[in-house]
Every structure is written in C-alpha cells, then in structure tokens.
Design a protein around this motif. Structure first.
Motif, PDB file in Angstrom:
ATOM      1  N   ALA A   1      -7.165  48.639 -25.548  1.00  0.00           N
ATOM      2  CA  ALA A   1      -6.339  49.530 -26.373  1.00  0.00           C
ATOM      3  C   ALA A   1      -5.073  48.647 -27.241  1.00  0.00           C
ATOM      4  O   ALA A   1      -5.186  48.811 -28.293  1.00  0.00           O
ATOM      5  CB  ALA A   1      -5.889  50.748 -25.529  1.00  0.00           C
ATOM      6  N   THR A   2      -4.422  47.692 -26.486  1.00  0.00           N
ATOM      7  CA  THR A   2      -3.480  46.953 -27.066  1.00  0.00           C
ATOM      8  C   THR A   2      -4.142  45.914 -27.996  1.00  0.00           C
ATOM      9  O   THR A   2      -3.316  45.644 -28.919  1.00  0.00           O
ATOM     10  CB  THR A   2      -2.560  46.427 -25.595  1.00  0.00           C
ATOM     11  OG1 THR A   2      -3.502  45.688 -25.025  1.00  0.00           O
ATOM     12  CG2 THR A   2      -1.907  47.626 -25.067  1.00  0.00           C
ATOM     13  N   GLU A   3      -5.119  45.485 -27.618  1.00  0.00           N
ATOM     14  CA  GLU A   3      -5.717  44.420 -28.250  1.00  0.00           C
ATOM     15  C   GLU A   3      -6.167  44.795 -29.752  1.00  0.00           C
ATOM     16  O   GLU A   3      -6.105  44.341 -30.907  1.00  0.00           O
ATOM     17  CB  GLU A   3      -6.818  43.799 -27.848  1.00  0.00           C
ATOM     18  CG  GLU A   3      -6.512  42.925 -26.779  1.00  0.00           C
ATOM     19  CD  GLU A   3      -7.762  42.337 -26.138  1.00  0.00           C
ATOM     20  OE1 GLU A   3      -9.070  42.735 -26.162  1.00  0.00           O
ATOM     21  OE2 GLU A   3      -7.625  41.659 -25.015  1.00  0.00           O
ATOM     22  N   SER A   4      -6.503  46.368 -29.669  1.00  0.00           N
ATOM     23  CA  SER A   4      -6.827  47.122 -30.996  1.00  0.00           C
ATOM     24  C   SER A   4      -5.854  47.453 -31.841  1.00  0.00           C
ATOM     25  O   SER A   4      -5.859  47.291 -33.198  1.00  0.00           O
ATOM     26  CB  SER A   4      -7.631  48.231 -30.776  1.00  0.00           C
ATOM     27  OG  SER A   4      -6.793  49.532 -30.248  1.00  0.00           O
TER      28      SER A   4
ATOM     29  N   ASP B   1      -4.279  49.946 -32.113  1.00  0.00           N
ATOM     30  CA  ASP B   1      -4.267  51.411 -32.358  1.00  0.00           C
ATOM     31  C   ASP B   1      -3.307  52.125 -31.595  1.00  0.00           C
ATOM     32  O   ASP B   1      -3.669  52.149 -30.302  1.00  0.00           O
ATOM     33  CB  ASP B   1      -5.820  52.019 -32.227  1.00  0.00           C
ATOM     34  CG  ASP B   1      -5.845  53.361 -32.720  1.00  0.00           C
ATOM     35  OD1 ASP B   1      -4.738  54.125 -32.691  1.00  0.00           O
ATOM     36  OD2 ASP B   1      -6.863  53.810 -33.238  1.00  0.00           O
ATOM     37  N   THR B   2      -2.208  52.617 -31.980  1.00  0.00           N
ATOM     38  CA  THR B   2      -1.474  53.281 -31.307  1.00  0.00           C
ATOM     39  C   THR B   2      -1.704  54.419 -30.694  1.00  0.00           C
ATOM     40  O   THR B   2      -1.444  54.967 -29.406  1.00  0.00           O
ATOM     41  CB  THR B   2       0.095  53.745 -32.057  1.00  0.00           C
ATOM     42  OG1 THR B   2      -0.130  54.359 -33.045  1.00  0.00           O
ATOM     43  CG2 THR B   2       0.874  52.374 -32.680  1.00  0.00           C
ATOM     44  N   ASP B   3      -2.609  54.979 -31.328  1.00  0.00           N
ATOM     45  CA  ASP B   3      -3.055  56.506 -30.605  1.00  0.00           C
ATOM     46  C   ASP B   3      -3.835  56.252 -29.553  1.00  0.00           C
ATOM     47  O   ASP B   3      -3.852  56.879 -28.401  1.00  0.00           O
ATOM     48  CB  ASP B   3      -3.950  57.125 -31.862  1.00  0.00           C
ATOM     49  CG  ASP B   3      -3.210  58.021 -32.704  1.00  0.00           C
ATOM     50  OD1 ASP B   3      -2.122  58.167 -32.823  1.00  0.00           O
ATOM     51  OD2 ASP B   3      -3.733  58.051 -34.063  1.00  0.00           O
TER      52      ASP B   3
ATOM     53  N   VAL C   1      -4.367  56.008 -23.485  1.00  0.00           N
ATOM     54  CA  VAL C   1      -4.235  55.234 -22.237  1.00  0.00           C
ATOM     55  C   VAL C   1      -3.031  55.474 -21.298  1.00  0.00           C
ATOM     56  O   VAL C   1      -3.166  55.861 -20.092  1.00  0.00           O
ATOM     57  CB  VAL C   1      -4.700  53.650 -22.317  1.00  0.00           C
ATOM     58  CG1 VAL C   1      -4.815  52.986 -20.801  1.00  0.00           C
ATOM     59  CG2 VAL C   1      -5.951  53.414 -23.234  1.00  0.00           C
ATOM     60  N   LEU C   2      -2.055  55.392 -21.772  1.00  0.00           N
ATOM     61  CA  LEU C   2      -0.941  55.560 -21.343  1.00  0.00           C
ATOM     62  C   LEU C   2      -0.724  56.850 -20.355  1.00  0.00           C
ATOM     63  O   LEU C   2      -0.322  57.100 -18.998  1.00  0.00           O
ATOM     64  CB  LEU C   2       0.556  55.357 -22.039  1.00  0.00           C
ATOM     65  CG  LEU C   2       0.661  54.017 -22.478  1.00  0.00           C
ATOM     66  CD1 LEU C   2       1.690  53.908 -23.594  1.00  0.00           C
ATOM     67  CD2 LEU C   2       0.824  52.865 -21.496  1.00  0.00           C
TER      68      LEU C   2
ATOM     69  N   ASP D   1       6.653  49.226 -25.487  1.00  0.00           N
ATOM     70  CA  ASP D   1       7.389  49.456 -26.643  1.00  0.00           C
ATOM     71  C   ASP D   1       6.877  51.053 -26.768  1.00  0.00           C
ATOM     72  O   ASP D   1       7.815  51.852 -27.236  1.00  0.00           O
ATOM     73  CB  ASP D   1       7.315  48.675 -27.748  1.00  0.00           C
ATOM     74  CG  ASP D   1       7.825  47.224 -27.468  1.00  0.00           C
ATOM     75  OD1 ASP D   1       8.602  47.269 -26.507  1.00  0.00           O
ATOM     76  OD2 ASP D   1       7.646  46.459 -28.173  1.00  0.00           O
ATOM     77  N   LEU D   2       5.675  51.294 -26.792  1.00  0.00           N
ATOM     78  CA  LEU D   2       5.432  52.493 -27.388  1.00  0.00           C
ATOM     79  C   LEU D   2       5.722  53.686 -26.129  1.00  0.00           C
ATOM     80  O   LEU D   2       6.122  54.941 -26.448  1.00  0.00           O
ATOM     81  CB  LEU D   2       3.777  52.811 -27.574  1.00  0.00           C
ATOM     82  CG  LEU D   2       3.059  51.969 -28.731  1.00  0.00           C
ATOM     83  CD1 LEU D   2       1.724  52.004 -28.535  1.00  0.00           C
ATOM     84  CD2 LEU D   2       3.768  52.887 -30.138  1.00  0.00           C
ATOM     85  N   PHE D   3       5.675  53.284 -24.927  1.00  0.00           N
ATOM     86  CA  PHE D   3       5.776  54.124 -23.806  1.00  0.00           C
ATOM     87  C   PHE D   3       7.768  54.505 -23.982  1.00  0.00           C
ATOM     88  O   PHE D   3       8.060  55.502 -23.726  1.00  0.00           O
ATOM     89  CB  PHE D   3       5.664  53.487 -22.564  1.00  0.00           C
ATOM     90  CG  PHE D   3       6.375  54.087 -21.199  1.00  0.00           C
ATOM     91  CD1 PHE D   3       6.282  55.144 -20.712  1.00  0.00           C
ATOM     92  CD2 PHE D   3       7.680  53.232 -20.590  1.00  0.00           C
ATOM     93  CE1 PHE D   3       7.080  55.803 -19.708  1.00  0.00           C
ATOM     94  CE2 PHE D   3       8.194  53.976 -19.854  1.00  0.00           C
ATOM     95  CZ  PHE D   3       7.987  55.170 -19.363  1.00  0.00           C
ATOM     96  N   ILE D   4       8.242  53.220 -24.402  1.00  0.00           N
ATOM     97  CA  ILE D   4       9.744  53.484 -24.028  1.00  0.00           C
ATOM     98  C   ILE D   4      10.091  54.444 -25.501  1.00  0.00           C
ATOM     99  O   ILE D   4      11.115  55.335 -25.217  1.00  0.00           O
ATOM    100  CB  ILE D   4      10.503  52.044 -24.512  1.00  0.00           C
ATOM    101  CG1 ILE D   4      10.172  51.337 -23.082  1.00  0.00           C
ATOM    102  CG2 ILE D   4      12.032  52.528 -24.851  1.00  0.00           C
ATOM    103  CD1 ILE D   4      10.830  49.807 -23.456  1.00  0.00           C
ATOM    104  N   ILE D   5       9.605  54.288 -26.442  1.00  0.00           N
ATOM    105  CA  ILE D   5       9.692  55.123 -27.629  1.00  0.00           C
ATOM    106  C   ILE D   5       9.607  56.647 -27.321  1.00  0.00           C
ATOM    107  O   ILE D   5      10.375  57.726 -27.615  1.00  0.00           O
ATOM    108  CB  ILE D   5       8.796  54.951 -28.974  1.00  0.00           C
ATOM    109  CG1 ILE D   5       9.270  53.549 -29.326  1.00  0.00           C
ATOM    110  CG2 ILE D   5       9.040  56.046 -30.038  1.00  0.00           C
ATOM    111  CD1 ILE D   5       8.334  52.728 -30.615  1.00  0.00           C
ATOM    112  N   TYR D   6       8.232  56.806 -26.637  1.00  0.00           N
ATOM    113  CA  TYR D   6       7.947  58.316 -26.152  1.00  0.00           C
ATOM    114  C   TYR D   6       8.925  58.689 -25.263  1.00  0.00           C
ATOM    115  O   TYR D   6       9.463  60.063 -25.344  1.00  0.00           O
ATOM    116  CB  TYR D   6       6.509  58.328 -25.693  1.00  0.00           C
ATOM    117  CG  TYR D   6       6.017  59.503 -24.900  1.00  0.00           C
ATOM    118  CD1 TYR D   6       5.823  60.649 -25.500  1.00  0.00           C
ATOM    119  CD2 TYR D   6       6.182  59.368 -23.406  1.00  0.00           C
ATOM    120  CE1 TYR D   6       5.384  61.684 -24.720  1.00  0.00           C
ATOM    121  CE2 TYR D   6       5.716  60.525 -22.660  1.00  0.00           C
ATOM    122  CZ  TYR D   6       5.523  61.696 -23.318  1.00  0.00           C
ATOM    123  OH  TYR D   6       5.225  63.007 -22.508  1.00  0.00           O
ATOM    124  N   ALA D   7       9.275  57.806 -24.238  1.00  0.00           N
ATOM    125  CA  ALA D   7      10.102  58.487 -23.072  1.00  0.00           C
ATOM    126  C   ALA D   7      11.387  58.769 -23.570  1.00  0.00           C
ATOM    127  O   ALA D   7      12.171  59.327 -23.065  1.00  0.00           O
ATOM    128  CB  ALA D   7      10.061  57.290 -21.851  1.00  0.00           C
TER     129      ALA D   7
END
Length: 849
Positions: A562-565, A567-569, A574-575, A599-605
């Motif tokens: 997922a991270t290699e792609s 694609d944030t969605d 996966v997260l 970084d995406l987890f931090i933005i969401y959290a």
C-alpha cells in the motif's frame, strides 16, 4: 437428385414445410427408459436431468433401490449424478432455470436446487412458508427463472426469480374465496415479461371456465360455450396465445383473453400426455404412440413413435427426446425451401444447381448464372442463410460453396457475409459435437448470444473449447481463464502449492490484465492460504492486491504494498485493519519505519485519536509532540465555558498546560515553548483567581495587557500591579495601559494624580490622546502645555479647536507643512485659516531672504 432427397424428409402442414432432423442418434446413455423417470430438459440445447418417478410402480432391474438424480448433456453423455435423499414427500416437479440451475419442488413445498454438476445449492426453502405447512403442492408450472405452485387447498404461490440471493415466495389471490370442492383441471402461466402489470398471471381451468389469478385479484375469463372444462393448456412463447385441449377432444387456440382463433377436432377425447407449441405456427399433441402436429389448416401431420418421448419447446421449434435419440422439429426456413423445394426454379435453387454443374465441368453452370444475373446477390444470401440453418455439416459446406461460387460473379454482395457465417457455423458445429452436446440452432445461438454460450461451456467445465471459441470470435478470454484457474484449484487439492502455482501462472499469463487477486481469493476460500499469498504477489493492481493480502492475514506485506503504491486510501485501509487486529505497541512498531503510513496515521489521529497519538509519540520518544498535543487539548478545553469555573489550583487547563511545560523543558530545542507554556499556566492561574474573587468570568483567555486593563477598570489596582510584577511588564507599557483604562472609566482625578507621580516614561502625549478620545477638552488642556515638542502641541490644540494657541505653537516650530495640515484641520474656521495663511507667508518670506 440431392434437392429431391432433402425435400423428401419434409412434411407439409397447410402451406408450410416442417422437418425433423436427428440431432443425436443413438444417444450415449444406456438403459434409460423415459417412461420410468421424471425428466427436465433445459432449453437452448441444455442438460437433461432424470430421476426415477416415485409416483409410478416400476420394476427394478440390476440397479439400486436408492433413487439417483442423474444429469446428461443433450447427446446422452453422463455429466454427474447424486443420491436423491431429500425428504418432504413426493417430487412434484423439476425444471432448469435460465442460468441452468436445476430446481426441484417436493410435496411439502420445499425447494431444492442443484448445479449442472449435481452439487446442491444452499439454502433450501419452502415455497409455502410457515403458515401453510399442513398443505401439499399438487402441481408446478415453471417458466424462465420462476415457478407457480398450486396446493391441494387450491391456493396459488409463486417465486418470481430463483436467481435472487433470497428468493421470496409470494401468495397470489385466492381463486375461489368461498372455497371450492375440486382442484383446477390444468394450469398455465403467462410470464411477467408479457403482462401489462409486469407480474406473473396464472390461468386456472376451474369447473367449466377459466380464471386469471394475479397477486391481488382474480379475473374470470369468458370461455366460448361448450369448450369447458379444459383438460390441458399451454401459453405460446410470445405470451399472446393459449393452446388448449377441451373435454370433448378438440384442440383450440385462444387469445390470452380466451377469444377463439382456431380449433381442430382430434380423433380421441383422451387428453394428450403433453401439449406444446412448435415455434408460433403449430401445436404438438402427444399420446403414448403418436405425435400430432396441428396448424392453421385442416390436415395435421402425424408422427408415430414406438418409445416414449419428451417435448422440449425452443424459440424456433421443439426438440423431441426419446430413449434412443433426440430430434429437432422445426419450420423449414424460407431460404431452404427456395433451394430444395421439389421443382424450385428460384435464383437460389439455380445457383445451387450451377455449383453442381460446375463440379461436373458442365457448361450449364454458366447458363444458370446468366439466368439469375439480376438476382445473383439474393441467391447468394439465400444460400448463406440456408447454410446457417443446417445441422448437416456436408450440406453446410455445399451451400457455402454455392454462395462463394455466386459471390465471384456478384460485385454488390457484402463480402464479409460468408466469412461471418463460416465463423458462426464453426462455433455451432463445435458445441454440437456429442462430447459437448449443445445442439443449438442458429436462431437459438443469436438469441442466446456468444457470451452466454461461453458462460455455459465454462460452467460445464469445457474450458478448452470455451477458450478457443473466445479467441476465434475475438472475445475477452479472461472469464474463461479465471473460471479454469478457480476450478483447477478446487480440483487439485493433492498438488503441492508450488507446482500448482506454476501450472496456474502458465495459463494466467495468456490474458493481459487478468485479476490474480480474484484467483488468490478463491485459493484462500479453499483453504490454500500459502498458494493465495504466492498468487497475489503477481497481481499488478494494488487496489486488488492489498485487500486480499489483508483477508489472508498478510498485514505486513499489505502495508508495504500500500505504501509503495502511494494510494492514501489503500494505506488507510491497511492502517484501520491493523488497528483492529494488533496491539498498540505492535502497531506503532509496524508504522514507525514507513514514512507515508506514519504520517497518514498522525494526520488521522490528530483529528480523532488524541490519546492514541500521545501513546505513539511517547513510545517513539517524541516528547515535544506529546507536549504540543496536550497544549492543544488545553485550548480545546478552554472552549468549554465550564473550564474556567472551580478551583484555580486544580483547574484541568492549568494542569494540562503545566504538563506541557514539563515535557517541553525535557528537550533542549524547545526552550521558547517551555517558557511560553510556563507563563501561560501562571497567567491562567492568576485569571482563575481574579474570576473567583470578582465573580465575573471575564479574565480567562485574555492577554496580559487585557488582564491589567480589566483590573484597573474594575478598580483593582493591586491585582493589576501584581500582574505587572509577575510578568515583568515594562513601565512604558504599564503607563499606556493605565492611562487608557482610567480614561475608559473617566476617572480624571486619578489620571491627573498618576501623571504627577513622576515624569511619565512615555511623555504626556498619551494623556492628551486619552482625554481627546474621551471628548474631554478641558482635561486635555491640563496636559497639552506639558508637551515638549511644539509640533505635538500645535496638533493637539488644533484637534480641540484652539486655533490661536495652535498657531502660536506652530510658529515656534517654523514648519510650513505643519501649518498647511493645521489649516485643513480648522478649515471651517475662517479666522483661523487667515491666521495660518499669514504665518505661512511670513515663513516663506523668511525662507527667501
């Protein structure tokens, strides 16, 4: 002679010719007696299901007493069988749906379904429902994907679509609300596609009449006098006509509103065993030794049989199944009649004859061509069309050769027509072979469509032929290869994963863009998780690959993909999945080294999971980030009015801010933030104390300056001085704040006293400004003379309207520009304007000299 032999096989009914070619003779099955079995034959050359009829007493030869459900193709080749062990009483009816699912209904109303490979489909259900368990089904009439059942209490139930995920039985209106003593003599169905309402309409022959039953009403239909009671009824394929057999031995055709169109008096009053439409032009009646074909003429056609038969209606005729063969009774196409009719001189017949002469090197071939020169394109088209309707391969070839021969002399004929027909016939001949056993006519093939035919071939596990036909017709092969791969996985449980993977990849690579993920999902469903993981590695589309990796428990690999792609969605997918499956510390460890995921987890959290994010930052030693989060929480808490109430020492905001200060102080890089948090906590504490003592919630979240100003306005000079001292407010700032606060409450005496305490560090101009803004000119005059700068004095005098004093001060400044500004300020005062003009002239004169 060839024409004569072909036409000799035809039968004339009125002015129409019919033929009955053998499709398969003999059939491949052995020791089958149709009279001992219930039979269901699927249309469009579909499979045949047989099960011993439990309503008949039959002699068992060298066979088990256990009943078997057996399935054959149309050539009698066995496909599958299973032991019939379904309880629920006698089997009332069985039939194939449009997608070739076998539906069996037993006496208690239970519906059992099977695939073409005799595999049961779940769930079973009752067509009667819980309310009518004490009733029994006595008759079933199937159509397409639906069925209508009649119970022994004359209640009518239907299922509109077996293909739906949960087929819903529906009780129709009661045909006789007061109750009746006898069951219907016969039942027929008008399919929903042919009704105005879009719902099924059921025709019941009750007593001497007919009623039409729908979901919410029963409509009696007027039957011509003397025709009732009807013994048999069947609706035509287009839903427009009803063929019936009357009690006195007549075959009558009516409209669906029972207006009589045609009748024929049969030689027997005994009702036929079967009644069926042959296309839309004739009706077949079958007794135990004779098949009678009746059309709109006085003379019917008789066919004699010495073995039982089953009539299978098709869109363009009827297949006739017997113990030993299967035939196809159909109207002879017009193109075939024009060529092979005895004595025919049509252009198509002459072209066909010309080919024969050409093969024998006769000059008459050229003579025939000259005769039909003007109609040659029609003759070629007739030969092509006739070839399409033929089942005999040699006759197909001859007709196409005749068409090709004529095309050579015909410039305006569509050149691709013969090629298209050759393609169609190659497909038809391939599926008509006994091993495949799908005897489609060209009309059935066009109605069925090639894609549906491919689907039926792969469902019958004829993958190689399906693949070759797809390739030959230029169709997408993905469906075939996908089905083959899934079937291979199901059937190859003994083959090791690595070996099976090589076999699958060898075929899957034939189709570009094929979904490896779908095959992997099937492998996982069959308990081969390792094979699924190996297959999904070959899936190029991350959107397909990642969800499957999650479903088979490969979270680490899924996160990498997922991270290699990018694609944030997908990363979020996966997260969230891992969040539910793993412990927090394990989750933190997984995402720490993956920048995008972290970084995406931090933005969401930051938005939704503050506590969880604090745990993450603490686990990774990012104390400053925890401090920022806590400080933000304190500000969020401040939005709640209740946060400023209660004890100043134990207020939650103060505690949070102090905690942020402590965390900042543990890092060398955040000295400023540490100091700011410390002072913020101190200010909050003081503001809480002030709100408690004044009982006014006006201090919290105001600035230091506002706090001092508010204290002075409220007369609490000691508190104001305390804030000044605590936060080391400069003298200049203190003077500004106190001057304007005293002016706000118009305490002019205190302001004058304050001005005399010592020489103000900011001068006397702020005193003047405060008085003028408060519109107190007299108070302002106390401080204007103390202004040391003549310009400031001049401007201040001008603002309160004292022109002479302003002029005197301006003359001391010797500033022409200032005089101009003052003149504008006092523009309404003519005398003042004159004074300023005189002064400016004087300054100008002095400047020149």
């Amino acid at each position: 002679m060839a024409n004569v032999s072909v036409a000799a096989e035809w039968q004339l009914l009125g002015d129409r010719y019919y033929r009955k070619p053998d499709l398969y003779h003999p059939l491949r099955w052995k020791h089958i007696d149709l009279s001992r079995n219930k039979v269901a034959c699927a249309p469009f050359g579909g499979p045949i299901a047989l099960i011993r009829d439990d309503s008949k007493i039959v002699q068992l030869y060298a066979e088990s007493a256990l009943r078997k459900l057996r399935i054959f193709n149309s050539a009698g080749v066995p496909l599958s069988d299973t032991i019939w062990k379904n309880p629920g009483g006698r089997l009332i009816g069985l039939s194939w749906t449009d997608d070739q699912t076998l539906v069996c209904i037993v006496q208690d109303g239970t519906v059992y379904r099977y695939t073409a490979h005799a595999e049961p489909l779940e769930p079973n259900f009752s067509i009667l429902g819980q309310e009518y368990l004490d009733e029994n089904v006595v008759e079933c009439v199937f159509w397409g994907n639906g069925v209508v059942c009649v119970t022994d209490a004359c209640k009518v139930f239907s299922i509109a679509d077996f293909k739906s995920k949960s087929p819903r039985p529906l009780r129709l209106a009661d045909p006789a609300p007061e109750g009746i003593e006898e069951l219907p003599h016969c039942v027929a169905v008008i399919e929903p596609q042919y009704t105005m309402s879009g719902n099924v309409e059921v025709l019941l022959a009750i007593g001497d009449g007919v009623v039409m039953v729908e979901e919410d009403e029963v409509q009696p239909l007027p039957l011509p006098p003397g025709d009732g009671p009807l013994q048999k009824m069947v609706v035509s394929g287009d839903g427009r006509f009803v063929a019936s057999f009357t009690h006195d031995g007549r075959m009558a055709v009516y409209s669906t509103r029972f207006e009589k169109i045609f009748e024929y008096e049969c030689e027997s009053a005994l009702p036929p065993e079967q009644l069926a439409w042959c296309g839309l032009d004739s009706v077949l009646l079958y007794w135990d030794d004779m098949l009678l074909m009746v059309g709109p003429s006085d003379e019917p056609v008789r066919y004699l049989y010495d073995e039982p038969i089953v009539l299978i209606p098709e869109c363009d005729g009827v297949r006739i199944l017997s113990n030993s063969s299967i035939e196809f009774l159909q109207l002879v196409p017009n193109s075939t009649v024009s060529i092979f009719k005895i004595g025919s001189t049509s252009p198509a017949a002459l072209l066909y004859d010309a080919l024969d002469h050409f093969d024998r090197r006769s000059a008459k071939a050229d003579e025939n061509l000259r005769l039909i020169r003007s109609s040659l394109s029609e003759a070629v088209e007739a030969c092509v069309d006739a070839a399409g309707h033929e089942f005999d391969v040699s006759r197909q070839r001859t007709l196409l050769r005749a068409a090709s021969y004529g095309q050579a002399f015909c410039s305006n004929f569509h050149r691709d027509r013969i090629q298209e027909m050759c393609k169609t016939l190659r497909v038809l001949n391939a599926v008509r072979s006994p091993e495949i056993g799908i005897p489609l006519s060209i009309q059935q093939y066009k109605l069925l469509t090639p894609s549906v035919l491919i689907g039926r071939l792969i469902n019958a596990h004829q993958h190689l032929l399906a693949l070759r036909i797809s390739d030959y017709l230029g169709m997408n092969q993905e469906v075939v290869i996908m089905h083959w791969a899934c079937s291979k996985i199901t059937a190859s449980l003994a083959i090791p994963d690595a070996t099976l993977l090589e076999i699958l990849l060898d075929k899957l690579k034939l189709c570009k863009g094929i979904s490896y993920a779908a095959v992997a999902a099937h492998a996982d469903k069959n308990g081969r998780r390792k094979l699924a993981a190996m297959l999904v590695e070959h899936e190029p589309r991350s959107s397909k690959q990642v969800p499957l990796l999650l479903s088979i428990g490969e979270e680490d690999t899924a996160l990498i993909k997922a991270t290699e792609s990018g694609d944030t969605d997908l990363v979020y997918l996966v997260l969230f999945h891992i969040l539910q499956k793993r412990q927090p510390l394990e989750f933190f460890g997984m995402i720490q080294a993956k920048t995008l995921a972290r970084d995406l987890f931090i933005i969401y959290a930051r938005c939704y999971k503050h506590e969880f994010l604090k745990d993450f930052f603490l686990s990774t030693g990012q104390l400053q980030e925890v401090a920022f989060l806590i400080w933000k929480e304190s500000w969020e808490l401040g939005k709640n009015p209740m946060a400023s109430k209660g004890s100043p020492l134990h207020g939650p905001r103060i505690k949070l801010t102090e905690k942020a200060h402590n965390l900042f102080s543990e890092t060398k890089e955040h000295t400023f933030e540490s100091k700011a948090a410390e002072e913020h906590a101190k200010l909050l504490r003081i503001q809480h104390e002030l709100e408690v003592t004044t009982k006014q919630a006006i201090f919290v979240d105001s600035s230091i300056s506002d706090t001092i100003r508010t204290c002075i306005v409220l007369g609490n000079h000691r508190a104001a001085m305390k804030v000044k001292t605590e936060f080391k407010v400069s003298e200049k700032r203190w003077y500004w704040l106190k001057i304007f606060a005293l002016a706000t409450i118009r305490d002019w005496d205190a302001l004058e006293k304050f001005s005399k305490e010592k020489r103000p560090p900011i001068g006397y101009r702020p005193f003047v400004e405060a008085c003028i803004e408060a519109d107190e000119k007299g108070e302002a005059l106390k401080y204007i003379p103390k202004l040391t700068d003549p310009r400031e004095r001049a401007e201040s005098y001008a603002r309160i309207g004292m022109a002479k004093e302003a002029a005197d001060a301006a003359s001391q400044a010797k500033d022409g520009e200032l005089l101009g500004r003052l003149k504008l300020t006092l523009a309404q005062n003519a005398a003042a304007s004159s004074i300023f003009d005189t002064l400016r002239d004087r300054l100008s004169f002095q400047g020149v000299s």
